[in-house]
Design an enzyme around this catalytic site. Structure first.
Site, PDB file in Angstrom:
ATOM      1  N   GLY A  12       0.780  -1.243   0.000  1.00 55.47           N
ATOM      2  CA  GLY A  12       0.000   0.000   0.000  1.00 55.47           C
ATOM      3  C   GLY A  12       0.803   1.280   0.000  1.00 55.47           C
ATOM      4  O   GLY A  12       0.282   2.337   0.357  1.00 55.47           O
ATOM      5  N   SER A  13       2.039   1.241  -0.481  1.00 60.11           N
ATOM      6  CA  SER A  13       2.816   2.492  -0.456  1.00 60.11           C
ATOM      7  C   SER A  13       2.303   3.491  -1.504  1.00 60.11           C
ATOM      8  O   SER A  13       2.311   4.700  -1.263  1.00 60.11           O
ATOM      9  CB  SER A  13       4.314   2.223  -0.629  1.00 60.11           C
ATOM     10  N   ARG A  87      -4.589  -8.503  -9.312  1.00 60.54           N
ATOM     11  CA  ARG A  87      -5.559  -9.409  -9.924  1.00 60.54           C
ATOM     12  C   ARG A  87      -5.795  -8.966 -11.353  1.00 60.54           C
ATOM     13  O   ARG A  87      -5.929  -7.768 -11.619  1.00 60.54           O
ATOM     14  CB  ARG A  87      -6.913  -9.336  -9.211  1.00 60.54           C
ATOM     15  N   ILE A  88      -5.860  -9.924 -12.250  1.00 60.82           N
ATOM     16  CA  ILE A  88      -6.241  -9.592 -13.617  1.00 60.82           C
ATOM     17  C   ILE A  88      -7.757  -9.424 -13.632  1.00 60.82           C
ATOM     18  O   ILE A  88      -8.492 -10.303 -13.148  1.00 60.82           O
ATOM     19  CB  ILE A  88      -5.786 -10.693 -14.596  1.00 60.82           C
ATOM     20  N   LEU A  89      -8.217  -8.291 -14.139  1.00 58.59           N
ATOM     21  CA  LEU A  89      -9.655  -8.002 -14.130  1.00 58.59           C
ATOM     22  C   LEU A  89     -10.309  -8.476 -15.426  1.00 58.59           C
ATOM     23  O   LEU A  89      -9.699  -8.408 -16.499  1.00 58.59           O
ATOM     24  CB  LEU A  89      -9.863  -6.497 -13.948  1.00 58.59           C
ATOM     25  N   HIS A 105       2.009   0.871 -13.324  1.00 62.05           N
ATOM     26  CA  HIS A 105       2.774  -0.336 -13.654  1.00 62.05           C
ATOM     27  C   HIS A 105       4.267  -0.008 -13.550  1.00 62.05           C
ATOM     28  O   HIS A 105       4.713   1.024 -14.072  1.00 62.05           O
ATOM     29  CB  HIS A 105       2.437  -0.800 -15.077  1.00 62.05           C
ATOM     30  N   LEU A 140      -3.991  -6.640 -21.118  1.00 63.85           N
ATOM     31  CA  LEU A 140      -3.197  -6.589 -19.888  1.00 63.85           C
ATOM     32  C   LEU A 140      -2.021  -5.616 -20.020  1.00 63.85           C
ATOM     33  O   LEU A 140      -1.158  -5.790 -20.890  1.00 63.85           O
ATOM     34  CB  LEU A 140      -2.687  -7.998 -19.540  1.00 63.85           C
ATOM     35  N   ASP A 141      -1.998  -4.626 -19.159  1.00 60.93           N
ATOM     36  CA  ASP A 141      -0.953  -3.582 -19.151  1.00 60.93           C
ATOM     37  C   ASP A 141      -0.820  -2.900 -20.517  1.00 60.93           C
ATOM     38  O   ASP A 141       0.242  -2.381 -20.871  1.00 60.93           O
ATOM     39  CB  ASP A 141       0.409  -4.167 -18.722  1.00 60.93           C
ATOM     40  N   GLU A 170       7.170   6.304  -8.716  1.00 64.22           N
ATOM     41  CA  GLU A 170       5.742   5.930  -8.704  1.00 64.22           C
ATOM     42  C   GLU A 170       4.984   6.829  -7.741  1.00 64.22           C
ATOM     43  O   GLU A 170       3.876   7.281  -8.022  1.00 64.22           O
ATOM     44  CB  GLU A 170       5.576   4.465  -8.267  1.00 64.22           C
TER      45      GLU A 170
END
Ligand code: GRF
Length: 212
Positions: A12-13, A87-89, A105, A140-141, A170
């Site tokens: 959670g940073s 998780r892949i949505l 990412h 994905l991404d 980030e």
């Protein structure tokens, strides 16, 4: 006032950096798919509503995503920020929130999608690495890129040192982008292009390493 929710799975940073940023909107909830995510305790301590939806309790990805959408919709957020949500949505979930769903990412996409991005960068021998904030699409991404931050890769780097250098960026990039999106300065067009209303022009090239 606009509102947003943050989806996490772990430390959670990035969530913490977003909450520190005094964004022009209210964080309605932090949602985790893992009960033991450290970020949940951090959010609770900050007085943010927290929700846990353990993916292990669902028979399929589709069923989990449907339940997740049910929780998200309770808050009717303007923006959904994936911050280390591992998780892949599914396509229906992504399409439901198209244009309102962002991800960070840890690589300069389209290089190194997926996991272990820092090891991928070291293996490839790239001299510049970084992070990307993009709209989430079913690829994905692979969604439209909003902004990127670059760092040099040093000869002595390993995954630990390189990931720390990227993570620092980030924590700067994601709040800046979330701020711009909440202010309506960034959007997604009907043709899937990122639109920027108040653009800061960057004319200098980045060199790494830099030979004077
Ligand atoms: C970050 O590097 C993020 O880019 C990636 O997973 C990591 C999560 O870290 N998707 P944290 O939970 O935000 O500290």
């Amino acid at each position: 006032m606009k509102s947003y929710v943050i989806l996490i799975s772990g430390r959670g940073s990035n969530m913490d950096a977003l909450l520190d940023a005094n964004l022009p909107g209210q964080c309605a909830a932090v949602i985790s798919n893992k009960p033991d995510a450290a970020g949940i305790a951090i959010a609770a301590k900050r007085g943010i509503a927290t929700r846990v939806l353990d993916h292990r309790g669902f028979a399929s990805r589709e069923a989990f995503d449907e339940a997740l959408a049910g929780i998200v919709d309770e808050y009717a957020p303007h923006l959904i920020l994936l911050a280390g949500f591992m998780r892949i949505l599914t396509t229906p979930f992504v399409e439901r929130y198209l244009g309102r769903l962002l991800n960070i990412h840890p690589s300069l996409l389209p290089a190194f999608p997926g996991v272990h991005t820092h090891a991928q960068a070291l293996d490839a021998g790239v001299r510049i690495h970084g992070c990307t904030v993009h709209y989430v699409t079913p690829a994905l991404d692979g969604g439209p890129i909003i902004a990127q931050a670059a760092v040099p890769v040093l000869g002595c780097d390993d995954v630990t040192t390189l990931s720390a250098r990227v993570l620092k960026e980030e924590h700067r990039l994601y709040p800046a982008v979330a701020n711009a999106v909440l202010r309506g300065q960034v959007g997604l067009s009907d043709t899937g292009r990122v639109t920027v209303t108040e653009e800061v022009s960057l004319t200098e090239a980045l060199h790494a390493p830099h030979f004077a």
